[in-house]
Design an enzyme around this catalytic site. Structure first.
Site, PDB file in Angstrom:
ATOM      1  N   ASN A 173       0.868  -1.185   0.000  1.00 18.96           N
ATOM      2  CA  ASN A 173       0.000   0.000   0.000  1.00 18.96           C
ATOM      3  C   ASN A 173       0.900   1.230   0.000  1.00 18.96           C
ATOM      4  O   ASN A 173       1.489   1.569   1.025  1.00 18.96           O
ATOM      5  CB  ASN A 173      -0.893  -0.040   1.256  1.00 18.96           C
ATOM      6  CG  ASN A 173      -1.708   1.224   1.442  1.00 18.96           C
ATOM      7  OD1 ASN A 173      -1.813   2.045   0.523  1.00 18.96           O
ATOM      8  ND2 ASN A 173      -2.277   1.396   2.629  1.00 18.96           N
ATOM      9  N   SER A 203       3.365  -1.763  10.505  1.00 20.41           N
ATOM     10  CA  SER A 203       4.824  -1.805  10.742  1.00 20.41           C
ATOM     11  C   SER A 203       5.460  -3.152  10.385  1.00 20.41           C
ATOM     12  O   SER A 203       6.368  -3.616  11.069  1.00 20.41           O
ATOM     13  CB  SER A 203       5.153  -1.419  12.188  1.00 20.41           C
ATOM     14  OG  SER A 203       4.763  -0.072  12.419  1.00 20.41           O
ATOM     15  N   HIS A 261      -9.596   1.535   5.014  1.00 20.18           N
ATOM     16  CA  HIS A 261      -8.298   1.690   5.685  1.00 20.18           C
ATOM     17  C   HIS A 261      -8.460   2.668   6.855  1.00 20.18           C
ATOM     18  O   HIS A 261      -9.221   3.638   6.752  1.00 20.18           O
ATOM     19  CB  HIS A 261      -7.248   2.211   4.694  1.00 20.18           C
ATOM     20  CG  HIS A 261      -5.866   2.179   5.255  1.00 20.18           C
ATOM     21  ND1 HIS A 261      -5.397   3.148   6.110  1.00 20.18           N
ATOM     22  CD2 HIS A 261      -4.868   1.272   5.129  1.00 20.18           C
ATOM     23  CE1 HIS A 261      -4.156   2.838   6.479  1.00 20.18           C
ATOM     24  NE2 HIS A 261      -3.812   1.707   5.889  1.00 20.18           N
ATOM     25  N   LYS A 285       0.142   4.309  -0.394  1.00 23.56           N
ATOM     26  CA  LYS A 285      -0.503   5.514   0.155  1.00 23.56           C
ATOM     27  C   LYS A 285      -0.295   6.703  -0.801  1.00 23.56           C
ATOM     28  O   LYS A 285      -0.249   6.496  -2.006  1.00 23.56           O
ATOM     29  CB  LYS A 285       0.003   5.779   1.579  1.00 23.56           C
ATOM     30  CG  LYS A 285      -0.143   4.516   2.443  1.00 23.56           C
ATOM     31  CD  LYS A 285       0.046   4.755   3.910  1.00 23.56           C
ATOM     32  CE  LYS A 285      -0.135   3.419   4.647  1.00 23.56           C
ATOM     33  NZ  LYS A 285      -0.037   3.560   6.094  1.00 23.56           N
ATOM     34  N   GLU A 341      -5.499  -4.482  10.936  1.00 19.12           N
ATOM     35  CA  GLU A 341      -4.457  -3.465  11.095  1.00 19.12           C
ATOM     36  C   GLU A 341      -4.696  -2.694  12.389  1.00 19.12           C
ATOM     37  O   GLU A 341      -5.472  -1.730  12.418  1.00 19.12           O
ATOM     38  CB  GLU A 341      -4.502  -2.492   9.916  1.00 19.12           C
ATOM     39  CG  GLU A 341      -4.173  -3.144   8.595  1.00 19.12           C
ATOM     40  CD  GLU A 341      -3.529  -2.149   7.636  1.00 19.12           C
ATOM     41  OE1 GLU A 341      -2.410  -2.415   7.193  1.00 19.12           O
ATOM     42  OE2 GLU A 341      -4.124  -1.098   7.379  1.00 19.12           O
ATOM     43  N   GLY A 378       2.507   2.591  10.816  1.00 20.55           N
ATOM     44  CA  GLY A 378       3.481   3.662  10.621  1.00 20.55           C
ATOM     45  C   GLY A 378       4.220   4.054  11.885  1.00 20.55           C
ATOM     46  O   GLY A 378       4.866   5.103  11.923  1.00 20.55           O
ATOM     47  N   GLU A 435      -6.719   5.034   7.883  1.00 23.90           N
ATOM     48  CA  GLU A 435      -6.458   6.452   7.577  1.00 23.90           C
ATOM     49  C   GLU A 435      -7.698   7.093   6.955  1.00 23.90           C
ATOM     50  O   GLU A 435      -7.942   8.295   7.136  1.00 23.90           O
ATOM     51  CB  GLU A 435      -5.227   6.567   6.662  1.00 23.90           C
ATOM     52  CG  GLU A 435      -3.953   6.351   7.472  1.00 23.90           C
ATOM     53  CD  GLU A 435      -2.796   5.750   6.709  1.00 23.90           C
ATOM     54  OE1 GLU A 435      -2.801   5.741   5.473  1.00 23.90           O
ATOM     55  OE2 GLU A 435      -1.860   5.258   7.383  1.00 23.90           O
TER      56      GLU A 435
END
Ligand code: PGA
Length: 251
Positions: free
Chosen positions: A8, A213, A95, A10, A167, A173, A97
């Site tokens: 991904n 991560s 996702h 992003k 996730e 991240g 985010e």
């Protein structure tokens, strides 16, 4: 089950750097076949250059998001049909985010899943808890609620074209991945939920990926964790030297 490894990317990369990264991954898998299904999710502007770079390889293309309608007055949005037209076979939906930075609610995520499934895109539905939710012991409830709201009343075609990514938001991240035990526990809970709520065949064929991560050092252990059928990789998917060792750590 053959593992699924998704990169991904992003909101990173120009057309040229997306093409370069995809070409390096494609060249490696030509010489050294990947022991996993590999899917790349570049930003929308990278889809066509990446499609070109992975031509004649088994690597597949994904969108990072889509709208729930196929066309119309939705400024700034992109539809499942448009992703398909650019060569996508997969799309990432929900996702964290998008849930947390862009305010996507579970109901919206369910509509997107439905539209993607009806367009014959395979969805990777993301679920995960915040650090506060984990600390207050709500992880399993949160994940089950996200799954329930996403999968409720979905047509069979949608259920059949679905994979799940667990996730944990505190691991995305941050450099702090879930431990093998933490991942296994939640993956098992997801699998049990699927078994309870779906036909046996549908529940069985879904792959449950871990994301948060993932790096070349922890990938093999996470892939070997019970219930983990693949990985959704963010930061480490942006360079061939970190993404390819992850791909090859699949058995
Ligand atoms: P990360 O991102 O690997 O950079 O933690 C994972 C993701 O958001 O899918």
């Amino acid at each position: 089950m053959r593992p699924l490894i998704v990169g991904n990317w992003k909101m990173n990369g120009t057309q040229a750097t997306c093409a370069q990264l995809a070409s390096a991954i494609a060249a490696d898998t030509r010489n050294n076949p990947a022991p996993a299904d590999v899917v790349l999710a570049p930003p929308f502007t990278g889809l066509l250059p990446v499609r070109e770079a992975i031509r004649n390889t088994p690597i597949k293309l994904a969108g990072q998001n889509c709208h729930w309608e196929q066309s119309g007055a939705f400024t700034g949005e992109i539809s499942p049909a448009m992703l398909k037209d650019c060569g996508c076979e997969f799309v990432i939906i929900g996702h964290s985010e998008r849930r947390h930075i862009l305010g996507e609610a579970d109901e919206v995520i369910a509509k997107k899943l439905k539209a993607a499934g009806e367009t014959k895109l395979r969805s990777i539905l993301c679920v995960g808890e915040t650090l506060a939710e984990r600390q207050s012991d709500e992880t399993q409830d949160i994940i089950q609620r996200q799954l329930e709201l996403a999968l409720k009343d979905q047509p069979k075609a949608v259920i059949e074209s679905l994979d799940i990514a667990y996730e944990p938001i505190w691991a995305i991240g941050t450099g702090q991945n879930a431990t093998v035990d933490q991942a296994s526990e939640v993956h098992e809970c997801i699998r049990q939920f699927l078994r309870r709520s779906l036909d046996e065949g549908d529940a069985k064929q879904m792959r449950i990926l871990y994301g948060g991560s993932v790096n070349p050092q922890n990938a093999a252990a996470l892939l070997e964790a019970s219930g983990v059928d693949g990985l959704l990789v963010g930061g480490a998917s942006l360079k061939p030297e970190t993404f390819l060792p992850i791909v090859h750590s699949a058995k």
